[in-house]
Design an enzyme around this catalytic site. Sequence first.
Site, PDB file in Angstrom:
ATOM      1  N   SER A 122       0.836  -1.196   0.000  1.00  0.00           N
ATOM      2  CA  SER A 122       0.000   0.000   0.000  1.00  0.00           C
ATOM      3  C   SER A 122       0.870   1.245   0.000  1.00  0.00           C
ATOM      4  CB  SER A 122      -0.909   0.022   1.232  1.00  0.00           C
ATOM      5  OG  SER A 122      -1.589   1.260   1.332  1.00  0.00           O
ATOM      6  N   TYR A 172      -2.529  -0.752  10.210  1.00  0.00           N
ATOM      7  CA  TYR A 172      -2.586  -1.208   8.821  1.00  0.00           C
ATOM      8  C   TYR A 172      -1.345  -0.752   8.060  1.00  0.00           C
ATOM      9  CZ  TYR A 172      -3.861  -1.172   3.880  1.00  0.00           C
ATOM     10  OH  TYR A 172      -3.863  -1.344   2.518  1.00  0.00           O
TER      11      TYR A 172
END
Length: 251
Positions: free
Chosen positions: A143, A156
Amino acid sequence: MGRLTDKVALVTGGSRGIGRAVARRLAGDGATVVLTYAQDGAAAAETVENIEKDGGRAFALRAELGEHGDAEALWAAFDAVTGDARVDILVNNAGIGRSAGIATLTEEEFDKVFAVNVRAPFFVVQHALPRLNDGGRIINVSSGAARMALPEIIAYSSTKGALDTFTLNLAKALGPRGITVNSVAPGIIDTDVNAGWLRADPEAWERAAALSALGRVGTPEDVADIVAFLASDDARWVSGRVVDATGGSGL
């Protein structure tokens, strides 16, 4: 003949969103695709059906990640579906998409996001090693959050930083076998996971689009095309890298 003809690919979390687009693209390039899903069997079946309608070959298997023994169970199911086939391309896409900030995140939530986003890919790869052909490809879906400060999703983001470090070390470890290992780091992508806050709010959509230098929200296909490049022979000299797939976000 596609450029991935005679190749076998495993795509975790391949029933929806980025995983679905990756599965369809790899199948379109000629690979036989095995895609996993955690809960939504109907979505997985629909993905397989769409691939077959397009002339590709695919199988779906249920593999819920995040528990001890999950990787071993996944590969046992893979062997049952494929008849102990070798694998050429492994895409670690399955993951938990968001987390709370440090002030409210619980230990249970922390453990879960790391179990799915970090531990599962590690052991999926470990169990893949005897099955993975020399000259193969491992692609981890990371990400853009790993390189930007986003404290509201701190756990995350941390998992994706760990995944990129895993990529770096794995590329060195598997290089002698001609296996390349890379991360693809998407930005904000228009998927079902993001529908609740992105599609439902025009202002949120505009803000998300403005983050990209290209001025739009990304699509799953934008990411899938990069994965397909890394899976191909064209990317044979790229390994240990994090490939930005954010459309130039945060420049």
